[in-house]
Write a protein that holds these residues in place. Sequence first.
Motif, PDB file in Angstrom:
ATOM      1  N   TYR A 101      -5.834   4.408   3.866  1.00 45.20           N
ATOM      2  CA  TYR A 101      -6.022   3.163   3.102  1.00 45.20           C
ATOM      3  C   TYR A 101      -5.522   2.498   1.945  1.00 45.20           C
ATOM      4  CZ  TYR A 101     -10.524  -0.711   4.451  1.00 45.20           C
ATOM      5  OH  TYR A 101     -10.158  -1.984   4.877  1.00 45.20           O
ATOM      6  N   GLU A 102      -6.246   3.309   0.815  1.00 47.72           N
ATOM      7  CA  GLU A 102      -6.346   2.343  -0.372  1.00 47.72           C
ATOM      8  C   GLU A 102      -4.950   2.257  -0.798  1.00 47.72           C
ATOM      9  OE1 GLU A 102      -7.759  -0.012  -2.885  1.00 47.72           O
ATOM     10  OE2 GLU A 102      -8.958   1.084  -1.339  1.00 47.72           O
ATOM     11  N   LYS A 103      -3.760   3.633  -0.212  1.00 46.29           N
ATOM     12  CA  LYS A 103      -2.780   3.126  -0.603  1.00 46.29           C
ATOM     13  C   LYS A 103      -2.262   1.879  -0.074  1.00 46.29           C
ATOM     14  CE  LYS A 103       0.628   6.029  -1.314  1.00 46.29           C
ATOM     15  NZ  LYS A 103       1.248   7.762  -1.150  1.00 46.29           N
ATOM     16  N   LEU A 104      -2.328   2.005   1.367  1.00 50.02           N
ATOM     17  CA  LEU A 104      -1.836   0.887   2.403  1.00 50.02           C
ATOM     18  C   LEU A 104      -2.610  -0.125   1.950  1.00 50.02           C
ATOM     19  CD1 LEU A 104      -1.808   2.650   5.372  1.00 50.02           C
ATOM     20  CD2 LEU A 104       0.228   2.130   4.644  1.00 50.02           C
ATOM     21  N   MET A 105      -3.476  -0.550   0.958  1.00 50.52           N
ATOM     22  CA  MET A 105      -4.456  -1.765   0.752  1.00 50.52           C
ATOM     23  C   MET A 105      -2.961  -2.138  -0.531  1.00 50.52           C
ATOM     24  SD  MET A 105      -6.405  -3.267   2.328  1.00 50.52           S
ATOM     25  CE  MET A 105      -8.127  -3.028   2.696  1.00 50.52           C
ATOM     26  N   GLN A 106      -3.154  -1.212  -1.288  1.00 47.35           N
ATOM     27  CA  GLN A 106      -1.750  -1.657  -2.803  1.00 47.35           C
ATOM     28  C   GLN A 106      -0.983  -2.014  -2.483  1.00 47.35           C
ATOM     29  OE1 GLN A 106      -3.187  -2.131  -5.975  1.00 47.35           O
ATOM     30  NE2 GLN A 106      -5.806  -1.357  -4.974  1.00 47.35           N
ATOM     31  N   TRP A 107       0.163  -1.580  -1.168  1.00 43.02           N
ATOM     32  CA  TRP A 107       0.787  -1.777  -0.550  1.00 43.02           C
ATOM     33  C   TRP A 107       0.841  -3.191  -0.546  1.00 43.02           C
ATOM     34  CZ3 TRP A 107       3.900   2.930   2.561  1.00 43.02           C
ATOM     35  CH2 TRP A 107       3.585   3.803   1.902  1.00 43.02           C
ATOM     36  N   HIS A 108       0.245  -3.208   1.007  1.00 44.58           N
ATOM     37  CA  HIS A 108      -0.145  -4.683   1.707  1.00 44.58           C
ATOM     38  C   HIS A 108      -0.097  -5.793   0.255  1.00 44.58           C
ATOM     39  CE1 HIS A 108      -1.253  -6.319   5.760  1.00 44.58           C
ATOM     40  NE2 HIS A 108      -0.479  -7.383   4.765  1.00 44.58           N
TER      41      HIS A 108
END
Length: 175
Positions: free
Chosen positions: A140-147
């Motif tokens: 979840y946090e990785k995807l937040m950072q990607w977005h």
Amino acid sequence: MLEELRQVLQPWYLQIKFIHLLAVMIWSFSTAVAYTWFIRSAWISWKKHPDVAALKKRRDWLMEQFDKGASLEHIAFPVLLLSGGLLFWTTGWTLESHWLAVKLLLVTGVFVPMEIVDYWLSHFGGSKRQWREKGDHARYEKLMQWHWAFFRISTPLVAIFIPLIIYLAVVKPAL
């Protein structure tokens, strides 16, 4: 057969153009306010104070709401591609119109790849909500950072190239 279909569609040119312009407006402006006034400020506040749980919760909620809101944009984009293709085909334009060639190059070279990434981040494998619901907080946090990285790259491109594309379509300058 195709020529007959083109003849049938030609009287509908203005209606197709209306649909195209409406889709362009929805696509290009549907998320601008949400990003500018809510996502950006929530992200910056959280970055300044990453230990404040309420700021992280606000950031997460807004990003997930943004993904929901992007659905309108993601419906409009295929509509604008389809209606644009119909306009191109029914009018008999060619790429010898340099303004049109530049416009189509920007759409296919900048916005189609950008939208593919955006669809993935908002709805498919990159959908943050699905990973939160699965309890995979690291993903979840990785995807937040990607977005967020996507926003930082795409926002200047959108700010420059959408007005340029609209200019090319309206003015049709001799290039």
